[in-house]
Enzyme design. Structure first.
Site, mmCIF file in Angstrom:
data_model
loop_
_atom_site.group_PDB
_atom_site.id
_atom_site.type_symbol
_atom_site.label_atom_id
_atom_site.label_comp_id
_atom_site.label_asym_id
_atom_site.label_seq_id
_atom_site.Cartn_x
_atom_site.Cartn_y
_atom_site.Cartn_z
ATOM 1 N N GLU A 42 -5.053 -42.453 24.841
ATOM 2 C CA GLU A 42 -5.509 -43.621 25.587
ATOM 3 C C GLU A 42 -4.732 -43.619 26.887
ATOM 4 O OE1 GLU A 42 -5.121 -46.639 27.519
ATOM 5 O OE2 GLU A 42 -4.303 -47.755 25.816
ATOM 6 N N CYS A 79 -3.696 -51.980 30.096
ATOM 7 C CA CYS A 79 -4.451 -50.806 30.522
ATOM 8 C C CYS A 79 -5.945 -51.061 30.669
ATOM 9 C CB CYS A 79 -4.207 -49.646 29.555
ATOM 10 S SG CYS A 79 -4.453 -50.104 27.833
#
Length: 317
Positions: free
Chosen positions: A77, A111
């Site tokens: 990720e 994020c």
């Protein structure tokens, strides 16, 4: 070579902070950047509570390269620059609250934040007026205080990086409607904190650095759009694909837009909602694999097929 469980390694004994997540080569201790160990392509990971070195950290793409050599599974990720699309038929109050949640949660250090806020041109003035008013009113300070809504950034170098993005945005033609400066809370105990006032940028273009690169701070870039087709093309014009969002009363349009957005998650009429049952992960350079939900189990297990014959074997021989 047998694989040893991570938490059984000596480096991880008596870790007092509970969870360690190794994601990228950015290590700080005492507010200073930790120098990389160039010869090993890695850097030390420090336990925040004590400053002890727990292990060496390797950048994600090198982790993937190393995993490939041993045919090991890996999930990544890697961050994003997510679009939030607000149509003129939205419930404006909810869209404003969604935009604030998409940009200033955890002082922007999330994020999947929706930092490219596309607003249909007809409602841009009302949206900006209310967003700026509420952004100015965000209480910044000690995150341990119940009334605080935004804390400090992780380090001085990162604060300087965020302020540098804002300075560059100005130079490239963006207009700072509010915030974007180092902030000093009234509490003298916080005088050495790395606080930045939440920032809203207007007059942004798709080719600006603040619109293309992940800032990882409290900076909202607002861009106007006219048509659904146009905004989809612009929203997908990025190397990232972690998350996205759309606000509209037209549920058919919402699902149509969600289906065409190149992102691992699409929030409809909300943002940054993450139940543990819902898989989370990215497209394109935002990585692959999923966290949360039942699908995650597949990344931590191997499928075995067992074929059982209860009768006689049929053979052509």
């Amino acid at each position: 070579m047998a694989q040893q469980p991570l938490l059984s390694l000596p480096e991880f004994q008596s870790v007092s902070t509970g969870t360690l997540v190794v994601k990228e080569p950015l290590n700080f201790w005492g507010g200073a950047r930790v120098k990389p160990k160039d010869t090993k392509n890695s850097e030390p990971v420090y336990e925040p509570a004590t400053g002890r070195v727990l292990c060496d950290m390797i950048p994600c793409l090198i982790v993937m390269e190393m995993a490939a050599k041993g045919v090991k599974q890996v999930t990544l990720e890697l961050g994003g620059k997510s679009p939030l699309i607000i149509f003129k038929d939205c419930e404006l109050e909810n869209a404003i609250k969604g935009a604030l949640m998409a940009n200033f949660l955890t002082q922007g250090e999330v994020c999947c934040n929706g930092t490219r806020v596309f607003v249909q041109r007809e409602i841009m003035p009302q949206f900006l007026e209310e967003v700026v008013k509420r952004t100015k009113a965000i209480p910044v300070g000690d995150p341990m205080c119940e009334e605080t809504r935004m804390g400090a950034l992780i380090s001085k170098p990162h604060m300087e990086k965020v302020l540098g993005f804002i300075k560059q945005a100005r130079e490239q033609g963006a207009k700072v409607l509010c915030g974007g400066e180092q902030f000093l809370p009234n509490d003298p105990k916080l005088k050495d904190g790395y606080f930045v006032s939440p920032c809203v940028l207007d007059n942004c273009r798709d080719d600006m650095t603040c619109v293309k690169e992940e800032i990882f701070g409290p900076v909202m870039s607002v861009l106007p759009f006219d048509t659904e087709e146009e905004v989809l093309q612009r929203a997908n014009n990025t190397t990232f694909g972690l998350a996205s969002g759309v606000f509209t009363r037209d549920i058919a349009r919402a699902h149509r837009v969600a289906a065409n957005l190149q992102a691992g998650t699409c929030y409809i009429n909300n943002y940054n909602v993450g139940p543990v049952e819902v898989p989370f992960g990215g497209y394109k350079m935002s990585g692959f694999g999923r966290e949360n939900g039942q699908v995650t189990i597949e990344y931590y297990s191997q499928l075995k097929t067992v074929v059982v014959e209860m009768g006689d074997v049929e053979s052509i021989f």
